[in-house]
Design an enzyme around this catalytic site. Structure first.
Site, short mmCIF file in Angstrom:
data_model
loop_
_atom_site.label_atom_id
_atom_site.label_comp_id
_atom_site.label_asym_id
_atom_site.label_seq_id
_atom_site.Cartn_x
_atom_site.Cartn_y
_atom_site.Cartn_z
N ASP A 138 -13.43 -3.96 -19.94
CA ASP A 138 -14.55 -3.03 -19.84
C ASP A 138 -15.54 -3.66 -18.87
N PHE A 194 -20.53 12.80 -16.07
CA PHE A 194 -20.32 14.15 -16.61
C PHE A 194 -21.54 14.97 -16.25
N TYR A 235 -25.01 11.60 -3.22
CA TYR A 235 -26.27 11.79 -3.95
C TYR A 235 -26.90 10.45 -4.37
N GLY A 243 -6.58 8.12 -10.41
CA GLY A 243 -7.37 8.78 -9.37
C GLY A 243 -7.43 8.04 -8.03
N LEU A 244 -8.64 7.98 -7.50
CA LEU A 244 -8.83 7.40 -6.17
C LEU A 244 -8.56 5.91 -6.15
N LYS A 293 -25.46 5.06 -9.00
CA LYS A 293 -24.91 4.93 -7.63
C LYS A 293 -26.01 4.48 -6.65
N ARG A 330 -10.32 0.00 -18.80
CA ARG A 330 -10.30 -0.20 -20.26
C ARG A 330 -8.93 0.03 -20.88
N GLY A 348 -17.08 12.63 -0.44
CA GLY A 348 -17.37 13.98 -0.93
C GLY A 348 -16.30 14.34 -1.94
C1 HXC Z 1 -23.29 14.79 -22.77
C2 HXC Z 1 -21.99 13.01 -23.43
C3 HXC Z 1 -20.87 13.56 -22.75
C4 HXC Z 1 -21.06 14.82 -22.07
C5 HXC Z 1 -20.27 11.70 -23.67
N1 HXC Z 1 -21.55 11.86 -23.97
N2 HXC Z 1 -19.82 12.71 -22.91
N3 HXC Z 1 -23.19 13.61 -23.44
N4 HXC Z 1 -22.27 15.37 -22.12
N5 HXC Z 1 -20.05 15.41 -21.41
C6 HXC Z 1 -22.39 10.98 -24.79
C7 HXC Z 1 -21.78 10.74 -26.17
O1 HXC Z 1 -22.11 11.80 -27.08
C8 HXC Z 1 -22.47 9.43 -26.56
O2 HXC Z 1 -23.80 9.63 -26.96
C9 HXC Z 1 -22.55 8.69 -25.23
O3 HXC Z 1 -22.44 9.68 -24.20
C10 HXC Z 1 -21.43 7.69 -25.07
O4 HXC Z 1 -20.21 8.40 -25.28
P1 HXC Z 1 -18.83 7.64 -25.50
O5 HXC Z 1 -17.75 8.65 -25.55
O6 HXC Z 1 -18.96 6.68 -26.67
O7 HXC Z 1 -18.78 6.75 -24.18
P2 HXC Z 1 -17.62 5.92 -23.54
O8 HXC Z 1 -16.42 5.85 -24.45
O9 HXC Z 1 -18.24 4.67 -23.06
O10 HXC Z 1 -17.14 6.84 -22.29
C11 HXC Z 1 -17.90 6.93 -21.12
C12 HXC Z 1 -17.95 8.35 -20.57
C13 HXC Z 1 -16.54 8.99 -20.42
C14 HXC Z 1 -18.69 8.27 -19.23
C15 HXC Z 1 -18.76 9.22 -21.54
O11 HXC Z 1 -16.64 10.28 -19.83
C16 HXC Z 1 -15.61 8.14 -19.60
O12 HXC Z 1 -14.94 7.27 -20.14
N6 HXC Z 1 -15.54 8.35 -18.26
C17 HXC Z 1 -14.72 7.53 -17.36
C18 HXC Z 1 -14.09 8.30 -16.24
C19 HXC Z 1 -15.00 9.22 -15.50
O13 HXC Z 1 -16.09 9.61 -15.97
N7 HXC Z 1 -14.54 9.62 -14.31
C20 HXC Z 1 -15.27 10.54 -13.46
C21 HXC Z 1 -15.83 9.83 -12.29
S1 HXC Z 1 -16.22 11.03 -11.13
P3 HXC Z 1 -24.24 9.68 -28.53
O14 HXC Z 1 -25.72 9.82 -28.47
O15 HXC Z 1 -23.54 10.89 -29.10
O16 HXC Z 1 -23.79 8.39 -29.15
C22 HXC Z 1 -17.55 10.62 -10.26
C23 HXC Z 1 -17.76 11.57 -9.10
C24 HXC Z 1 -19.06 11.45 -8.41
O17 HXC Z 1 -18.23 9.70 -10.52
C25 HXC Z 1 -19.33 12.39 -7.27
C26 HXC Z 1 -18.59 13.66 -7.17
C27 HXC Z 1 -18.79 14.40 -5.89
P1 NAP Z 2 -11.31 8.54 -12.35
O1 NAP Z 2 -9.85 8.68 -12.10
O2 NAP Z 2 -11.86 9.05 -13.63
O3 NAP Z 2 -11.68 7.02 -12.15
C1 NAP Z 2 -12.61 6.32 -12.91
C2 NAP Z 2 -11.96 5.02 -13.35
O4 NAP Z 2 -12.96 4.19 -13.93
C3 NAP Z 2 -10.86 5.22 -14.40
O5 NAP Z 2 -9.69 4.57 -13.94
C4 NAP Z 2 -11.40 4.53 -15.64
O6 NAP Z 2 -10.35 3.88 -16.35
C5 NAP Z 2 -12.37 3.52 -15.04
N1 NAP Z 2 -13.44 3.18 -15.98
C6 NAP Z 2 -14.32 4.01 -16.56
N2 NAP Z 2 -15.13 3.34 -17.39
C7 NAP Z 2 -14.76 2.03 -17.31
C8 NAP Z 2 -15.20 0.85 -17.93
N3 NAP Z 2 -16.21 0.87 -18.80
N4 NAP Z 2 -14.58 -0.32 -17.63
C9 NAP Z 2 -13.54 -0.34 -16.76
N5 NAP Z 2 -13.09 0.74 -16.13
C10 NAP Z 2 -13.68 1.92 -16.41
O7 NAP Z 2 -12.15 9.29 -11.20
P2 NAP Z 2 -12.09 9.21 -9.59
O8 NAP Z 2 -12.43 10.56 -9.12
O9 NAP Z 2 -10.84 8.56 -9.15
O10 NAP Z 2 -13.34 8.27 -9.27
C11 NAP Z 2 -13.17 7.02 -8.62
C12 NAP Z 2 -14.46 6.64 -7.92
O11 NAP Z 2 -14.75 7.59 -6.89
C13 NAP Z 2 -15.72 6.62 -8.81
O12 NAP Z 2 -16.55 5.56 -8.42
C14 NAP Z 2 -16.38 7.93 -8.50
O13 NAP Z 2 -17.76 7.92 -8.77
C15 NAP Z 2 -16.08 8.02 -7.04
N6 NAP Z 2 -16.21 9.35 -6.45
C16 NAP Z 2 -15.26 10.29 -6.72
C17 NAP Z 2 -15.36 11.53 -6.13
C18 NAP Z 2 -14.32 12.60 -6.34
O14 NAP Z 2 -14.48 13.70 -5.82
N7 NAP Z 2 -13.24 12.33 -7.06
C19 NAP Z 2 -16.44 11.80 -5.28
C20 NAP Z 2 -17.39 10.82 -5.04
C21 NAP Z 2 -17.25 9.58 -5.64
P3 NAP Z 2 -10.35 3.66 -17.96
O15 NAP Z 2 -10.62 4.99 -18.57
O16 NAP Z 2 -8.98 3.09 -18.23
O17 NAP Z 2 -11.41 2.65 -18.25
#
Ligand code: HXC
Ligand code: NAP
Length: 288
Positions: free
Chosen positions: A72, A104, A154, A25-26, A169, A46, A196
């Site tokens: 991590d 999420f 936000y 991603g970004l 955040k 990770r 955004g």
């Molecule tokens: C509700 C959820 C869920 C969901 C997981 N959980 N996903 N609950 N809705 N969609 C719950 C699980 O059931 C579990 O609780 C707990 O969260 C931990 O889940 P794990 O899968 O064990 O967690 P983990 O492996 O640490 O993964 C973290 C994660 C996952 C956040 C849940 O989505 C992830 O790895 N994300 C990384 C990348 C990411 O999210 N990128 C987006 C960034 S965008 P229980 O109780 O069942 O044990 C962003 C944009 C911001 O930030 C602004 C936009 C404009």
């Molecule tokens: P993304 O591709 O899902 O990036 C998230 C990254 O975080 C992944 O590379 C993931 O890699 C890493 N990560 C997650 N959990 C981690 C952990 N426990 N340890 C180490 N690394 C971890 O999403 P993105 O959209 O590019 O987001 C990048 C940043 O921009 C984030 O801070 C997000 O909040 C911000 N942002 C995004 C948007 C948008 O519109 N896209 C808007 C506002 C802000 P692994 O899974 O390999 O760990």
């Protein structure tokens, strides 16, 4: 124009920069531009296989030096190992981009406490782990440094349905502003960017799951009626990581096409009124 690189080619020459979440991603897009500007890049997240693949692609497209290190960000010892590995490979660290995040959508009352922890720990704990570990090292060595944190708009407005992310955040923004003052005396700058909507697989799959992405077009929330281009964010991030921004400290720069102001403005909804209706309203005004 905004899809092109903005800075001169040696803007980050000789700098070693760590980007968390730099394999996707970004983070990957910003890292790519840092490499184009002459930096050595460390990408940390990770999934080792995702990092390895990204590192190969980045080397191939830029010819730069990329070190992928699995970690991590929630685990302080693993974070320290990334910093040690960086120093072993490149001799030192000049800058940190706290970009890794988890997020999420969910009604808050449906979340388990573990779900809340998962997001806050990645966003806030992950960012302070890296900031603290690197800051201690820089201060002990009498070395300056630059920290850039990726937040969201936000962080200050708050937002329903992403409450753990908003809490995390907001904490990162508070850390940015606090340390900008406290660590300035050590030559350590702290800034943030609030993007955004910028399309990425990670964000879109979690924030617009299923057919939500077809039903809700994020561009329509933005006054400029488009989403961001990765290069626009990379240009801003590279500037803030570079010495060209040496006097910017404690700032959060929004890059959202005006999105948050539009949705906070009480009368922004009047956008829906067509010109003919404005004509009618004007007519009514002149009669009274
Ligand atoms: C509700 C959820 C869920 C969901 C997981 N959980 N996903 N609950 N809705 N969609 C719950 C699980 O059931 C579990 O609780 C707990 O969260 C931990 O889940 P794990 O899968 O064990 O967690 P983990 O492996 O640490 O993964 C973290 C994660 C996952 C956040 C849940 O989505 C992830 O790895 N994300 C990384 C990348 C990411 O999210 N990128 C987006 C960034 S965008 P229980 O109780 O069942 O044990 C962003 C944009 C911001 O930030 C602004 C936009 C404009
Ligand atoms: P993304 O591709 O899902 O990036 C998230 C990254 O975080 C992944 O590379 C993931 O890699 C890493 N990560 C997650 N959990 C981690 C952990 N426990 N340890 C180490 N690394 C971890 O999403 P993105 O959209 O590019 O987001 C990048 C940043 O921009 C984030 O801070 C997000 O909040 C911000 N942002 C995004 C948007 C948008 O519109 N896209 C808007 C506002 C802000 P692994 O899974 O390999 O760990």
């Amino acid at each position: 124009m905004y899809k092109e690189g903005m800075l001169r080619k040696d803007a980050l020459k000789g700098k070693t920069l760590i980007v968390t979440g730099g394999g996707t991603g970004l983070g990957k897009s910003m890292g790519q531009y840092f490499l184009e500007l002459g930096a050595n890049l460390v990408i940390a997240s990770r999934k080792a296989e995702v990092l390895e693949k990204a590192a190969d692609e980045l080397r191939a497209s830029t010819g730069g030096s990329v070190l992928p290190l699995a970690c991590d960000v929630r685990n302080y010892e693993e974070v320290e190992k990334v910093i040690e590995g960086t120093v072993t490979e490149f001799g030192t660290v000049h800058g940190l981009l706290n970009n890794a995040a988890g997020n999420f959508i969910s009604p808050t009352e449906r979340l388990s406490h573990r779900a809340f922890d998962a997001v806050v720990d990645i966003v806030l704990k992950g960012s302070y782990n890296f900031t603290l570990a690197l800051g201690k090292k820089w201060i002990a060595n009498g070395q300056p440094g630059t920290i850039l944190n990726i937040v969201t708009t936000y962080a200050w407005t708050g937002s329903g349905y992403v409450v753990p992310s908003a809490c995390g955040k907001a904490g990162v923004l508070a850390m940015t502003r606090s340390l900008a003052v406290e660590w300035a005396k050590y030559g350590i700058r702290n800034n943030a960017i609030a993007p955004g909507p910028f399309p990425t697989e990670g964000a879109w799959s979690r924030l617009l799951p299923g057919d939500l992405k077809d039903k809700l077009d994020p561009a329509q929330r933005v006054p400029l009626k488009r989403v961001g281009d990765h290069r626009e964010l990379a240009n801003l991030a590279a500037y803030l990581m570079s010495d060209f921004s040496a006097y910017i400290n404690g700032e959060v720069i929004t890059i959202d096409g005006g999105e948050w102001l539009k949705n906070g403005g009480e009368f922004s909804f009047l956008e829906m009124i067509k010109p003919e209706m404005w004509d009618q309203l004007q007519g009514m005004r002149s009669k009274s």
